[in-house]
Motif scaffolding. Sequence first.
Motif, PDB file in Angstrom:
ATOM      1  N   GLY A 235       4.695   3.798  -1.344  1.00 28.43           N
ATOM      2  CA  GLY A 235       4.497   3.318  -2.568  1.00 28.43           C
ATOM      3  C   GLY A 235       3.547   4.317  -3.704  1.00 28.43           C
ATOM      4  N   LYS A 236       3.364   5.266  -3.286  1.00 29.80           N
ATOM      5  CA  LYS A 236       2.026   6.075  -4.199  1.00 29.80           C
ATOM      6  C   LYS A 236       2.772   6.393  -5.423  1.00 29.80           C
ATOM      7  CE  LYS A 236       1.665   9.428  -1.068  1.00 29.80           C
ATOM      8  NZ  LYS A 236       2.473   8.930  -0.222  1.00 29.80           N
TER       9      LYS A 236
ATOM     10  N   LYS B 133       4.130  -4.529  -2.664  1.00 25.94           N
ATOM     11  CA  LYS B 133       4.162  -5.917  -2.253  1.00 25.94           C
ATOM     12  C   LYS B 133       2.730  -6.541  -2.798  1.00 25.94           C
ATOM     13  CE  LYS B 133       7.089  -4.638   1.388  1.00 25.94           C
ATOM     14  NZ  LYS B 133       7.332  -4.519   2.954  1.00 25.94           N
ATOM     15  N   GLY B 134       2.576  -6.770  -3.948  1.00 23.31           N
ATOM     16  CA  GLY B 134       1.293  -7.471  -4.328  1.00 23.31           C
ATOM     17  C   GLY B 134      -0.040  -6.656  -4.218  1.00 23.31           C
TER      18      GLY B 134
ATOM     19  N   ASP C 152       0.278   1.471   2.454  1.00 20.50           N
ATOM     20  CA  ASP C 152       1.078   1.446   3.593  1.00 20.50           C
ATOM     21  C   ASP C 152       2.192   0.177   3.480  1.00 20.50           C
ATOM     22  OD1 ASP C 152       2.628   2.710   5.584  1.00 20.50           O
ATOM     23  OD2 ASP C 152       1.336   1.401   7.156  1.00 20.50           O
ATOM     24  N   GLY C 153       3.433   0.470   3.405  1.00 18.79           N
ATOM     25  CA  GLY C 153       4.282  -0.715   3.268  1.00 18.79           C
ATOM     26  C   GLY C 153       4.185  -1.387   2.003  1.00 18.79           C
TER      27      GLY C 153
ATOM     28  N   GLY D  51      -1.891  -7.979  -8.495  1.00 20.95           N
ATOM     29  CA  GLY D  51      -0.892  -8.598  -7.707  1.00 20.95           C
ATOM     30  C   GLY D  51       0.495  -8.122  -8.318  1.00 20.95           C
ATOM     31  N   VAL D  52       0.498  -6.615  -8.179  1.00 21.40           N
ATOM     32  CA  VAL D  52       1.629  -5.743  -8.637  1.00 21.40           C
ATOM     33  C   VAL D  52       2.855  -5.816  -7.563  1.00 21.40           C
ATOM     34  CG1 VAL D  52       2.688  -3.557  -9.449  1.00 21.40           C
ATOM     35  CG2 VAL D  52       0.731  -4.681 -10.507  1.00 21.40           C
ATOM     36  N   THR D  53       3.911  -6.202  -8.051  1.00 22.13           N
ATOM     37  CA  THR D  53       5.114  -5.699  -7.039  1.00 22.13           C
ATOM     38  C   THR D  53       6.003  -5.027  -7.925  1.00 22.13           C
ATOM     39  OG1 THR D  53       6.220  -7.779  -7.896  1.00 22.13           O
ATOM     40  CG2 THR D  53       4.877  -8.073  -6.051  1.00 22.13           C
TER      41      THR D  53
END
Length: 286
Positions: A47-48, A26-27, A214-215, A14-16
């Motif tokens: 987000g990599k 986003k989770g 992605d995103g 659940g990482v944001t």
Amino acid sequence: MTDLREEAAIVIRGVTKNYGSVQALKGVDLTVKRGEIFGLLGPNGAGKTTLIRLLTTLARPSGGELWVGGYRVDRHPVEVRRLIGVVPQVNNLEKELTGRENLLLHALLHRLPRQERRRRIEELLAYVGLEEWADRKVQVYSGGMARRLLIARALLHRPQILFLDEPTIGLDPPTRRRIWDLVQRLNQEGVTVFLTTHYIEEAESLCHRVGVIDGGKIIALGSPRELCARLGSFCVEFFAGEETRRFFFPSRAEARAYADNLPGDVTVRRTNLEDVFVELTGKVMG
């Protein structure tokens, strides 16, 4: 859950991550097994690098939990740093120092005993094939040589988990393959590898499993073969109008039967990870 955290190399739940009003992650949920080579694919800005920064203690998550080698990253950063090696995307070697001096500096930072650091530096210079260049300044190294020295530096303290952020970016194909050989050799010796890459062939050649991000979300996860099979193991590719069209089928026979009814030049081939990436994200790699 406790057992998984102890047994897996990496557990993400659940990482944001927010940068002001921008939500970079986003989770994210992900588990990387001990002893595997895991590849993270994604377009620029997906987000990599943010995820690698969180896993390597360089940033803190806005929410969720990250566990590396059995330690929660935000609570035990020192223990995590002892377990990991990091090869960054950007060459941050000390260019005015020699290759040997760069390794010595890193060994001192990790407080390796004198006899051990001397032995370890010599071992790693030989391991990455830089013995003859060890006493030359890094500023004269080629891109491939610098990459190999970065890997040697990351291995000095014998990490259990190695993070590689775009390890072969900008390298010519022969040098890239030499890096691949090195990564596979490390993995055979028991090192877990987590890498990000823009090169589809790299992911297909090296990785036991890959994730597509992605995103700020993981949108696919599995072995390269599994991901291709989900799409369809065979691709029919042809040019129509002003674009290339691709259709996917579970078997070569079905793909061939469809292709036989099409006019013009038609290609029937195996589906690859680039096909998977484009279909999932609507973007091309790179």
